[in-house]
Design a protein around this motif. Structure first.
Motif, PDB file in Angstrom:
ATOM      1  N   ARG A 290       0.429  -1.308   0.157  1.00  0.00           N
ATOM      2  CA  ARG A 290      -0.117   0.452   0.306  1.00  0.00           C
ATOM      3  C   ARG A 290       1.136   1.287   0.371  1.00  0.00           C
ATOM      4  O   ARG A 290       1.465   1.724   1.047  1.00  0.00           O
ATOM      5  CB  ARG A 290      -1.057  -0.065   1.439  1.00  0.00           C
ATOM      6  CG  ARG A 290      -2.149   1.405   1.710  1.00  0.00           C
ATOM      7  CD  ARG A 290      -2.461   0.946   3.081  1.00  0.00           C
ATOM      8  NE  ARG A 290      -2.314   1.708   3.617  1.00  0.00           N
ATOM      9  CZ  ARG A 290      -2.511   2.171   4.499  1.00  0.00           C
ATOM     10  NH1 ARG A 290      -3.590   1.892   4.620  1.00  0.00           N
ATOM     11  NH2 ARG A 290      -2.189   3.514   5.529  1.00  0.00           N
TER      12      ARG A 290
ATOM     13  N   ARG B 132       1.178   5.849   0.186  1.00  0.00           N
ATOM     14  CA  ARG B 132       0.141   6.481   1.029  1.00  0.00           C
ATOM     15  C   ARG B 132       1.007   7.815   0.553  1.00  0.00           C
ATOM     16  O   ARG B 132       2.330   7.965   1.146  1.00  0.00           O
ATOM     17  CB  ARG B 132      -0.516   6.161   2.257  1.00  0.00           C
ATOM     18  CG  ARG B 132      -1.010   7.343   2.294  1.00  0.00           C
ATOM     19  CD  ARG B 132      -1.517   7.606   3.712  1.00  0.00           C
ATOM     20  NE  ARG B 132      -1.391   8.771   4.775  1.00  0.00           N
ATOM     21  CZ  ARG B 132      -2.415   8.772   5.318  1.00  0.00           C
ATOM     22  NH1 ARG B 132      -2.628   7.485   6.275  1.00  0.00           N
ATOM     23  NH2 ARG B 132      -2.657  10.152   5.973  1.00  0.00           N
TER      24      ARG B 132
ATOM     25  N   ALA C  80      -3.063  10.492  -1.379  1.00  0.00           N
ATOM     26  CA  ALA C  80      -2.997   9.481  -2.292  1.00  0.00           C
ATOM     27  C   ALA C  80      -2.936   8.524  -1.254  1.00  0.00           C
ATOM     28  O   ALA C  80      -1.904   8.346  -1.455  1.00  0.00           O
ATOM     29  CB  ALA C  80      -2.731  10.174  -3.317  1.00  0.00           C
ATOM     30  N   VAL C  81      -4.318   7.595  -1.239  1.00  0.00           N
ATOM     31  CA  VAL C  81      -3.191   6.138  -1.016  1.00  0.00           C
ATOM     32  C   VAL C  81      -4.256   4.869  -1.896  1.00  0.00           C
ATOM     33  O   VAL C  81      -5.329   4.930  -3.103  1.00  0.00           O
ATOM     34  CB  VAL C  81      -4.350   6.072  -0.221  1.00  0.00           C
ATOM     35  CG1 VAL C  81      -4.182   4.271   0.303  1.00  0.00           C
ATOM     36  CG2 VAL C  81      -4.576   6.916   1.012  1.00  0.00           C
ATOM     37  N   VAL C  82      -2.929   3.889  -2.500  1.00  0.00           N
ATOM     38  CA  VAL C  82      -2.943   3.661  -3.183  1.00  0.00           C
ATOM     39  C   VAL C  82      -2.605   1.692  -2.754  1.00  0.00           C
ATOM     40  O   VAL C  82      -1.513   1.617  -2.293  1.00  0.00           O
ATOM     41  CB  VAL C  82      -2.014   3.871  -4.982  1.00  0.00           C
ATOM     42  CG1 VAL C  82      -2.193   2.211  -5.832  1.00  0.00           C
ATOM     43  CG2 VAL C  82      -2.557   4.927  -5.293  1.00  0.00           C
TER      44      VAL C  82
ATOM     45  N   ASP D 273       1.094   5.472  -9.891  1.00  0.00           N
ATOM     46  CA  ASP D 273      -0.409   5.918  -9.438  1.00  0.00           C
ATOM     47  C   ASP D 273      -0.383   6.139  -8.578  1.00  0.00           C
ATOM     48  O   ASP D 273      -1.102   7.936  -8.919  1.00  0.00           O
ATOM     49  CB  ASP D 273      -0.863   3.752  -9.684  1.00  0.00           C
ATOM     50  CG  ASP D 273      -0.819   2.895 -10.212  1.00  0.00           C
ATOM     51  OD1 ASP D 273      -0.927   4.021 -11.669  1.00  0.00           O
ATOM     52  OD2 ASP D 273      -1.697   2.063 -10.690  1.00  0.00           O
ATOM     53  N   ALA D 274       0.446   6.469  -7.531  1.00  0.00           N
ATOM     54  CA  ALA D 274       0.145   6.846  -6.429  1.00  0.00           C
ATOM     55  C   ALA D 274       0.551   8.627  -6.308  1.00  0.00           C
ATOM     56  O   ALA D 274      -0.319   9.467  -5.994  1.00  0.00           O
ATOM     57  CB  ALA D 274       0.847   6.938  -4.657  1.00  0.00           C
TER      58      ALA D 274
END
Length: 97
Positions: free
Chosen positions: A17, A19, A32-34, A52-53
């Motif tokens: 994960r 962040r 932003a969290v992915v 992506d984040a």
């Protein structure tokens, strides 16, 4: 920027994960969290998650920047004036002018 591995389990290996927290004046915080939402989500490599984040954070910064500079309001005003011009032109055509 934080990278965490929520569970330490061999069946769910490489579930990361990412962040990212960004402080923006005046006292705004963007986050932003992915990461995987469920255990059935496909595994994604860590570099893709980081990319992506940062992409999500970049979009959030652009939206905030537009709000702060008023660019969003100007765009809406231009759209409204164009719509108004079209409606006036239609009325003129309907009236035979």
């Amino acid at each position: 920027v934080g990278v965490s591995k929520p569970h330490r389990n061999n069946t769910h290996a490489n579930r990361f994960r990412v962040r990212i927290r960004c402080m923006v004046p005046p006292g705004r915080e963007l986050v932003a969290v992915v990461g995987p939402k469920t255990d059935s989500d496909p595994l994604q490599p860590l570099p893709i998650l980081v990319r992506d984040a940062f992409g999500i954070l970049e979009r959030k910064l652009k939206v905030l920047s537009e709000k702060q500079t008023g660019a969003e309001k100007q765009r809406v005003a231009v759209k409204r004036s164009a719509t108004k011009k079209k409606s006036v032109a239609k009325r003129r055509v309907a009236a035979g002018l």
